[in-house]
Design a protein around this motif. Sequence first.
Motif, PDB file in Angstrom:
ATOM      1  N   ILE A  98      65.574  50.265  47.875  1.00  0.00           N
ATOM      2  CA  ILE A  98      64.486  49.311  47.694  1.00  0.00           C
ATOM      3  C   ILE A  98      65.022  48.129  46.895  1.00  0.00           C
ATOM      4  O   ILE A  98      65.449  48.269  45.759  1.00  0.00           O
ATOM      5  CB  ILE A  98      63.285  49.962  46.987  1.00  0.00           C
ATOM      6  CG1 ILE A  98      62.740  51.077  47.873  1.00  0.00           C
ATOM      7  CG2 ILE A  98      62.223  48.922  46.667  1.00  0.00           C
ATOM      8  CD1 ILE A  98      61.722  51.954  47.204  1.00  0.00           C
ATOM      9  N   VAL A  99      65.018  46.963  47.550  1.00  0.00           N
ATOM     10  CA  VAL A  99      65.543  45.748  46.927  1.00  0.00           C
ATOM     11  C   VAL A  99      64.438  44.754  46.581  1.00  0.00           C
ATOM     12  O   VAL A  99      64.670  43.804  45.840  1.00  0.00           O
ATOM     13  CB  VAL A  99      66.626  45.079  47.819  1.00  0.00           C
ATOM     14  CG1 VAL A  99      67.808  46.015  48.006  1.00  0.00           C
ATOM     15  CG2 VAL A  99      66.066  44.648  49.164  1.00  0.00           C
ATOM     16  N   THR A 100      63.251  44.991  47.123  1.00  0.00           N
ATOM     17  CA  THR A 100      62.094  44.152  46.815  1.00  0.00           C
ATOM     18  C   THR A 100      60.919  45.072  46.555  1.00  0.00           C
ATOM     19  O   THR A 100      60.675  46.007  47.318  1.00  0.00           O
ATOM     20  CB  THR A 100      61.761  43.207  47.988  1.00  0.00           C
ATOM     21  OG1 THR A 100      62.876  42.349  48.218  1.00  0.00           O
ATOM     22  CG2 THR A 100      60.540  42.367  47.686  1.00  0.00           C
ATOM     23  N   GLU A 101      60.213  44.766  45.469  1.00  0.00           N
ATOM     24  CA  GLU A 101      59.103  45.631  45.078  1.00  0.00           C
ATOM     25  C   GLU A 101      57.961  44.777  44.542  1.00  0.00           C
ATOM     26  O   GLU A 101      58.184  43.898  43.710  1.00  0.00           O
ATOM     27  CB  GLU A 101      59.610  46.588  44.007  1.00  0.00           C
ATOM     28  CG  GLU A 101      58.627  47.572  43.499  1.00  0.00           C
ATOM     29  CD  GLU A 101      59.302  48.579  42.570  1.00  0.00           C
ATOM     30  OE1 GLU A 101      59.057  49.767  42.760  1.00  0.00           O
ATOM     31  OE2 GLU A 101      60.054  48.164  41.667  1.00  0.00           O
ATOM     32  N   ILE A 102      56.766  45.056  45.049  1.00  0.00           N
ATOM     33  CA  ILE A 102      55.564  44.371  44.568  1.00  0.00           C
ATOM     34  C   ILE A 102      54.579  45.457  44.154  1.00  0.00           C
ATOM     35  O   ILE A 102      54.345  46.403  44.912  1.00  0.00           O
ATOM     36  CB  ILE A 102      54.941  43.482  45.663  1.00  0.00           C
ATOM     37  CG1 ILE A 102      55.921  42.380  46.065  1.00  0.00           C
ATOM     38  CG2 ILE A 102      53.606  42.893  45.193  1.00  0.00           C
ATOM     39  CD1 ILE A 102      55.492  41.593  47.288  1.00  0.00           C
ATOM     40  N   MET A 132      68.132  47.836  53.756  1.00  0.00           N
ATOM     41  CA  MET A 132      67.439  47.281  52.589  1.00  0.00           C
ATOM     42  C   MET A 132      65.943  47.409  52.846  1.00  0.00           C
ATOM     43  O   MET A 132      65.470  47.093  53.944  1.00  0.00           O
ATOM     44  CB  MET A 132      67.812  45.811  52.392  1.00  0.00           C
ATOM     45  CG  MET A 132      69.261  45.576  52.071  1.00  0.00           C
ATOM     46  SD  MET A 132      69.627  43.819  51.788  1.00  0.00           S
ATOM     47  CE  MET A 132      69.239  43.105  53.383  1.00  0.00           C
ATOM     48  N   LYS A 154      55.546  47.741  48.764  1.00  0.00           N
ATOM     49  CA  LYS A 154      54.422  47.128  48.063  1.00  0.00           C
ATOM     50  C   LYS A 154      53.422  48.229  47.756  1.00  0.00           C
ATOM     51  O   LYS A 154      53.066  49.007  48.642  1.00  0.00           O
ATOM     52  CB  LYS A 154      53.763  46.048  48.920  1.00  0.00           C
ATOM     53  CG  LYS A 154      52.566  45.394  48.258  1.00  0.00           C
ATOM     54  CD  LYS A 154      51.964  44.309  49.128  1.00  0.00           C
ATOM     55  CE  LYS A 154      50.758  43.668  48.473  1.00  0.00           C
ATOM     56  NZ  LYS A 154      50.157  42.639  49.335  1.00  0.00           N
ATOM     57  N   ILE A 176      63.914  45.195  55.349  1.00  0.00           N
ATOM     58  CA  ILE A 176      64.181  43.770  55.253  1.00  0.00           C
ATOM     59  C   ILE A 176      65.313  43.457  56.223  1.00  0.00           C
ATOM     60  O   ILE A 176      66.397  44.041  56.119  1.00  0.00           O
ATOM     61  CB  ILE A 176      64.573  43.384  53.816  1.00  0.00           C
ATOM     62  CG1 ILE A 176      63.406  43.637  52.877  1.00  0.00           C
ATOM     63  CG2 ILE A 176      65.022  41.920  53.757  1.00  0.00           C
ATOM     64  CD1 ILE A 176      63.707  43.376  51.430  1.00  0.00           C
ATOM     65  N   THR A 202      55.814  47.711  59.546  1.00  0.00           N
ATOM     66  CA  THR A 202      55.485  48.187  58.213  1.00  0.00           C
ATOM     67  C   THR A 202      54.833  49.555  58.301  1.00  0.00           C
ATOM     68  O   THR A 202      53.920  49.761  59.092  1.00  0.00           O
ATOM     69  CB  THR A 202      54.532  47.193  57.518  1.00  0.00           C
ATOM     70  OG1 THR A 202      55.189  45.929  57.422  1.00  0.00           O
ATOM     71  CG2 THR A 202      54.142  47.668  56.140  1.00  0.00           C
ATOM     72  N   ALA A 236      61.732  47.038  51.406  1.00  0.00           N
ATOM     73  CA  ALA A 236      60.727  46.436  50.527  1.00  0.00           C
ATOM     74  C   ALA A 236      59.563  47.414  50.448  1.00  0.00           C
ATOM     75  O   ALA A 236      59.199  48.038  51.447  1.00  0.00           O
ATOM     76  CB  ALA A 236      60.249  45.101  51.087  1.00  0.00           C
TER      77      ALA A 236
END
Length: 144
Positions: free
Chosen positions: A121-125, A63, A67, A143, A4, A65
């Motif tokens: 970006i396929v996942t976002e928090i 892909m 945050k 990912i 990360t 992610a």
Amino acid sequence: MSETLKFTVLGTVQAKQSAKFRNVGKFIQSYQPSKVINYANWVKQCFVQEFPNHDPMIFEGKMLAIKTVAYFEIPQSKSKKYKELARAGKIRPTKKPDTDNIAKNIKDALNKIAFPDDSQIVTEIIEKWYADTPRAEIYIKEIL
């Protein structure tokens, strides 16, 4: 790459805003307020300072992610009890800026700096919290 990328952007988080318009002679020009542009440039600078040799192309075709944890200063006008609850995470900011606009400004700033394109970006928090030191903490990872 599965590690990360984490970095911190100190200061008050600035969200992307709807375009503003002004008359320039016979034309209408759209623009972003300078504080929004300055914040995006600050995000870039913080990323490059933390990862000076980073090549965004390592994420090409991957892909991703992301945050974003935005920490807002506790309003001085609030009671001591409110401030204690805010520091403990029992009260969180429910006013503007909206989380999606916070993320938009940060993702746009990192486009072609941290990753080739923010469409990866396929996942976002996105989270909003109170803290004594306003800042944004950003985490980016592939990912697998």
